[in-house]
Design a protein around this motif. Structure first.
Motif, mmCIF file in Angstrom:
data_model
loop_
_atom_site.group_PDB
_atom_site.id
_atom_site.type_symbol
_atom_site.label_atom_id
_atom_site.label_comp_id
_atom_site.label_asym_id
_atom_site.label_seq_id
_atom_site.Cartn_x
_atom_site.Cartn_y
_atom_site.Cartn_z
ATOM 1 N N ILE A 168 15.522 -0.597 -28.396
ATOM 2 C CA ILE A 168 14.823 -1.317 -29.453
ATOM 3 C C ILE A 168 14.919 -0.594 -30.788
ATOM 4 C CG2 ILE A 168 13.239 -2.443 -27.855
ATOM 5 C CD1 ILE A 168 11.134 -0.374 -28.589
ATOM 6 N N ASP A 169 15.581 0.549 -30.819
ATOM 7 C CA ASP A 169 15.879 1.272 -32.058
ATOM 8 C C ASP A 169 16.862 2.372 -31.705
ATOM 9 O OD1 ASP A 169 15.917 1.963 -34.694
ATOM 10 O OD2 ASP A 169 13.854 2.704 -34.797
ATOM 11 N N ASP A 170 17.431 2.985 -32.696
ATOM 12 C CA ASP A 170 18.373 4.064 -32.430
ATOM 13 C C ASP A 170 17.693 5.158 -31.606
ATOM 14 O OD1 ASP A 170 20.537 2.968 -33.767
ATOM 15 O OD2 ASP A 170 19.877 3.722 -35.710
ATOM 16 N N GLY A 171 18.211 5.385 -30.398
ATOM 17 C CA GLY A 171 17.677 6.428 -29.534
ATOM 18 C C GLY A 171 16.368 6.080 -28.863
ATOM 19 N N VAL A 172 15.886 4.844 -29.017
ATOM 20 C CA VAL A 172 14.611 4.432 -28.404
ATOM 21 C C VAL A 172 14.917 3.379 -27.329
ATOM 22 C CG1 VAL A 172 12.330 3.446 -28.771
ATOM 23 C CG2 VAL A 172 13.382 4.864 -30.549
ATOM 24 N N ARG A 173 14.838 3.794 -26.047
ATOM 25 C CA ARG A 173 15.064 2.892 -24.919
ATOM 26 C C ARG A 173 13.750 2.704 -24.179
ATOM 27 N NH1 ARG A 173 17.828 4.875 -21.034
ATOM 28 N NH2 ARG A 173 18.923 3.020 -20.296
ATOM 29 N N ILE A 174 13.429 1.462 -23.911
ATOM 30 C CA ILE A 174 12.154 1.146 -23.272
ATOM 31 C C ILE A 174 12.421 0.444 -21.951
ATOM 32 C CG2 ILE A 174 11.768 -1.150 -24.252
ATOM 33 C CD1 ILE A 174 9.124 1.571 -24.206
ATOM 34 N N ALA A 175 11.690 0.824 -20.897
ATOM 35 C CA ALA A 175 11.817 0.156 -19.596
ATOM 36 C C ALA A 175 11.145 -1.205 -19.678
ATOM 37 C CB ALA A 175 11.180 1.005 -18.508
ATOM 38 N N ILE A 176 11.874 -2.254 -19.323
ATOM 39 C CA ILE A 176 11.322 -3.611 -19.418
ATOM 40 C C ILE A 176 11.105 -4.228 -18.028
ATOM 41 C CG2 ILE A 176 12.337 -4.020 -21.676
ATOM 42 C CD1 ILE A 176 14.499 -5.710 -20.264
ATOM 43 N N SER A 177 11.211 -3.410 -16.971
ATOM 44 C CA SER A 177 10.965 -3.931 -15.627
ATOM 45 C C SER A 177 10.500 -2.803 -14.715
ATOM 46 C CB SER A 177 12.229 -4.582 -15.048
ATOM 47 O OG SER A 177 13.198 -3.591 -14.747
ATOM 48 N N ASP A 178 9.876 -3.192 -13.605
ATOM 49 C CA ASP A 178 9.479 -2.261 -12.540
ATOM 50 C C ASP A 178 9.870 -2.908 -11.222
ATOM 51 O OD1 ASP A 178 7.701 -0.046 -13.870
ATOM 52 O OD2 ASP A 178 7.035 -1.936 -14.752
ATOM 53 N N HIS A 179 10.619 -2.169 -10.396
ATOM 54 C CA HIS A 179 11.058 -2.769 -9.135
ATOM 55 C C HIS A 179 9.895 -2.861 -8.150
ATOM 56 C CE1 HIS A 179 11.199 1.198 -7.144
ATOM 57 N NE2 HIS A 179 11.797 1.641 -8.241
ATOM 58 N N GLY A 180 9.924 -3.906 -7.355
ATOM 59 C CA GLY A 180 8.828 -4.185 -6.430
ATOM 60 C C GLY A 180 8.636 -3.133 -5.361
ATOM 61 N N LYS A 181 9.692 -2.397 -5.027
ATOM 62 C CA LYS A 181 9.554 -1.355 -4.002
ATOM 63 C C LYS A 181 8.581 -0.278 -4.457
ATOM 64 C CE LYS A 181 12.289 1.603 -0.902
ATOM 65 N NZ LYS A 181 11.539 2.842 -1.081
ATOM 66 N N GLY A 182 8.687 0.110 -5.723
ATOM 67 C CA GLY A 182 7.807 1.161 -6.227
ATOM 68 C C GLY A 182 6.381 0.702 -6.427
ATOM 69 N N VAL A 183 6.197 -0.577 -6.763
ATOM 70 C CA VAL A 183 4.854 -1.076 -7.068
ATOM 71 C C VAL A 183 4.131 -1.579 -5.828
ATOM 72 C CG1 VAL A 183 3.524 -2.687 -8.485
ATOM 73 C CG2 VAL A 183 5.640 -1.710 -9.388
ATOM 74 N N PHE A 184 4.860 -2.283 -4.941
ATOM 75 C CA PHE A 184 4.192 -2.992 -3.841
ATOM 76 C C PHE A 184 4.546 -2.493 -2.444
ATOM 77 C CE2 PHE A 184 5.257 -6.151 -7.223
ATOM 78 C CZ PHE A 184 3.994 -6.219 -7.780
ATOM 79 N N VAL A 185 5.546 -1.618 -2.319
ATOM 80 C CA VAL A 185 5.992 -1.188 -0.984
ATOM 81 C C VAL A 185 5.644 0.268 -0.719
ATOM 82 C CG1 VAL A 185 7.982 -0.896 0.536
ATOM 83 C CG2 VAL A 185 7.846 -2.900 -0.961
ATOM 84 N N ASP A 186 6.029 1.152 -1.611
ATOM 85 C CA ASP A 186 5.812 2.591 -1.391
ATOM 86 C C ASP A 186 4.387 2.987 -1.720
ATOM 87 O OD1 ASP A 186 8.421 2.878 -0.591
ATOM 88 O OD2 ASP A 186 9.149 3.457 -2.570
ATOM 89 N N ILE A 187 3.451 2.448 -0.941
ATOM 90 C CA ILE A 187 2.019 2.685 -1.169
ATOM 91 C C ILE A 187 1.479 3.540 -0.028
ATOM 92 C CG2 ILE A 187 -0.233 1.579 -1.387
ATOM 93 C CD1 ILE A 187 1.227 -0.880 -2.474
ATOM 94 N N PRO A 188 0.811 4.647 -0.329
ATOM 95 C CA PRO A 188 0.282 5.508 0.738
ATOM 96 C C PRO A 188 -0.624 4.728 1.683
ATOM 97 C CG PRO A 188 0.125 6.606 -1.398
ATOM 98 C CD PRO A 188 0.528 5.189 -1.676
ATOM 99 N N SER A 189 -0.418 4.957 2.965
ATOM 100 C CA SER A 189 -1.239 4.312 3.984
ATOM 101 C C SER A 189 -2.418 5.202 4.346
ATOM 102 C CB SER A 189 -0.386 4.030 5.222
ATOM 103 O OG SER A 189 -1.162 3.475 6.257
ATOM 104 N N ALA A 190 -3.480 4.572 4.805
ATOM 105 C CA ALA A 190 -4.675 5.334 5.189
ATOM 106 C C ALA A 190 -4.345 6.354 6.270
ATOM 107 C CB ALA A 190 -5.774 4.389 5.661
ATOM 108 N N HIS A 191 -3.490 5.976 7.209
ATOM 109 C CA HIS A 191 -3.046 6.860 8.282
ATOM 110 C C HIS A 191 -1.589 6.546 8.593
ATOM 111 C CE1 HIS A 191 -7.483 6.720 9.037
ATOM 112 N NE2 HIS A 191 -7.294 8.015 9.229
ATOM 113 N N THR A 192 -0.996 7.385 9.417
ATOM 114 C CA THR A 192 0.370 7.100 9.868
ATOM 115 C C THR A 192 0.390 5.745 10.553
ATOM 116 O OG1 THR A 192 0.772 9.457 10.232
ATOM 117 C CG2 THR A 192 2.277 7.910 11.286
ATOM 118 N N THR A 193 1.354 4.923 10.167
ATOM 119 C CA THR A 193 1.408 3.562 10.699
ATOM 120 C C THR A 193 2.840 3.225 11.084
ATOM 121 O OG1 THR A 193 0.782 1.253 10.260
ATOM 122 C CG2 THR A 193 1.732 2.507 8.425
ATOM 123 N N PHE A 194 3.073 1.977 11.398
ATOM 124 C CA PHE A 194 4.426 1.548 11.776
ATOM 125 C C PHE A 194 4.635 0.125 11.305
ATOM 126 C CE2 PHE A 194 1.802 -0.159 15.120
ATOM 127 C CZ PHE A 194 2.414 -1.350 15.486
#
Length: 528
Positions: A168-194
């Motif tokens: 969006i400017d010289d040398g200024v790069r902005i993230a415009i997305s977040d992948h679903g794995k990081g937001v909705f999948v890789d979430i700590p579980s209360a205990h070891t699960t399967f």
């Protein structure tokens, strides 16, 4: 003496008139275009500076378009996440409601039904598209929905871990997305699960349920013994027209050690080492993966909760002692139920005396433990919790055996208590369906809180990016205004001055034309 011919007079006059006329045309062009530099020859120095300023303005305008696109994408993602927070909060409310011990089976079915609707609603939100039709949570796989159902009907992530950036400017790069794995999948579980899935190599369309952990301690111990390895459930011909299932460690080379086995019945629960699941429609050589994980997706958390509501019976823990052979104390023998001592008993006491001791204990009553004689069988019941029955004092380490006679208790999770003359298996755990269900509720609440933390953390990051886009857009606007102002000073015509110049040039041209007309009429022959 210089001689001026008539030809020279005419040539000079016409040249002068043409020059004046060209000046007028140039001034008229400036007025019509609004620019005083229309070509490089008008002012070479100014033209070079204007060209650079045009390029600068074009660069700024491109960055401004990028900033607008980034703002739209981030606003869209932020709106989707805000809606998700509302849905997850509703799921949390339903989870708390499901933990009410007074609910009927129909009540729990109703909660499960709404949870399924909320699950689909969350899937729609995670599959939000941008203005160009790309899925915003799929990483670089914009044409693929972020989440879809696998063959067993479980929601799984289908994108990648890419994150899109925009300059969006010289040398200024902005993230415009977040992948679903990081937001909705890789979430700590209360205990070891399967989580369970059918192998894509299966020839059949067999399905495996999401399952649940019935006994966390047993499952944790089992996972530790395998160093966290995943499991595979495979099927063998039993030689009688049916199938047997085998559970083996995934990473172990062939021939693999069979960790659990049994006759397979489609849809019937498979229970081992503290976990439970069902496989429907399996055929010979089908395989299913049981993946151990310390993380759990938003969808898995809700799917396991639905599974527990629909599949887990709220049965109390029950253990049985045979009055004829299972209770022969010596004088001074003491036994323990959930850490509460019963006794000392005397030689010759019967299960009727044990029944009276259990029902006469205020501590056991408060803990929801009671007993009842059914003929010569004593049934010990624990409401809402597992039972721990022991012939040893486990409050000290190592435990001290406190039973020197004979004691046999059946109904244990993995083995039964069997002490003969003070020697044998001195303690057992008796599973409670209620305890397993309430543990699932407690774990689900923790998992949902972790989901909310993940979403809120992403929203915070989005806020920072949106602030960066806004401040950069303001800077670009100021830069654009400054560049355009300088370009205007170099390029734009002063209309008042230009009109005045045009009037003067028209007057000069008119005078020159009249003068030329007079001069052109002069001739030496007039003097002869």
């Amino acid at each position: 003496m210089i001689r001026i011919s008539s030809q020279q007079i005419f040539s000079n006059g016409i040249s002068r008139l043409q020059s004046l006329n060209a000046n007028i045309q140039r001034t008229e062009e400036q007025i019509s275009t609004g620019k005083k530099v229309n070509r490089a020859s008008d002012d070479p120095v100014a033209a070079a500076r204007i060209l650079k300023l045009d390029q600068e303005v074009a660069r700024i305008e491109q960055f401004q378009r990028n900033a607008g696109l980034a703002e739209n994408r981030l606003n869209q993602e932020e709106g989707a996440l805000t809606s998700m927070v509302d849905v997850v909060q509703r799921v949390r409310e339903l989870t708390v409601q499901a933990g009410n011990a007074t609910l009927s089976d129909n009540d729990r079915d109703s909660i499960a039904s709404e949870l399924r609707q909320r699950l689909d609603q969350l899937a729609n939100l995670t599959n939000t598209r941008d203005a160009s039709g790309e899925y915003i949570f799929s990483g670089f796989q914009g044409d693929t929905p972020a989440f879809g159902k696998n063959i067993s009907g479980h929601y799984v992530y289908q994108g990648d871990e890419g994150q899109r950036f925009l300059e969006i400017d010289d040398g200024v790069r902005i993230a415009i997305s977040d992948h679903g794995k990081g937001v909705f999948v890789d979430i700590p579980s209360a205990h070891t699960t399967f989580f369970a899935e059918a192998s894509p190599a299966n020839a059949s369309s067999a399905q495996i349920s999401t399952g649940m952990v019935l006994d966390q301690d047993a499952y944790d111990t089992f996972v530790d013994s395998l160093n966290g390895d995943d499991l595979v459930v495979r099927f063998q011909d039993d030689g009688a027209g049916g199938l047997n299932y085998e559970v083996v460690a995934k990473s172990e080379p062939e021939p693999k050690t069979v960790l659990s086995t049994g006759a397979y019945t489609s849809g019937e629960s498979i229970v081992f080492e503290g976990i439970q699941f069902e496989i429907t429609g399996a055929q010979l050589n089908d395989t299913f993966n049981i993946k151990t994980s310390g993380k759990q997706s938003l969808f898995s958390s809700i799917e396991k909760l639905i599974y527990g509501l629909e599949q887990q019976p709220l049965t109390p823990a029950q253990a049985t002692i045979d009055g004829a052979t299972g209770f022969t104390p010596n004088t001074g023998d003491v036994m323990y139920i959930n850490g509460i001592a019963l006794g000392p008993f005397s030689a010759g006491d019967t299960v009727a005396d044990l029944n009276a001791a259990i029902n006469g204990s205020i501590e056991l009553q408060q803990a929801g433990v009671s007993s009842e004689l059914d003929g010569n069988q004593l049934v010990i019941t624990g409401q809402g919790q597992d039972l721990r029955i022991s012939a040893a004092d486990e409050s000290v380490a190592p435990a001290v055996t406190t039973w020197t006679g004979d004691l046999a208790v059946t109904g244990g999770k993995f083995e039964d208590l069997s002490v003969v003359a003070g020697v044998g298996v001195t303690s057992i755990n008796v599973a409670s369906g209620q305890q397993a269900f309430y543990d699932l509720i407690a774990d689900s609440l923790i998992n949902l809180d972790n989901v909310q933390d993940s979403v809120l953390r992403t929203q915070t990051e989005l806020g920072g990016r949106m602030n960066a886009v806004e401040s950069t857009a303001d800077f670009l606007e100021d830069s654009s205004t400054y560049s355009k102002d300088i370009r205007s000073q170099l390029q734009d015509v002063d209309f008042a001055e230009a009109i005045s110049t045009l009037s003067f040039q028209s007057f000069v041209l008119q005078a020159a034309q009249q003068s030329f007309a007079q001069v052109s009429q002069l001739s030496l022959f007039d003097r002869l």
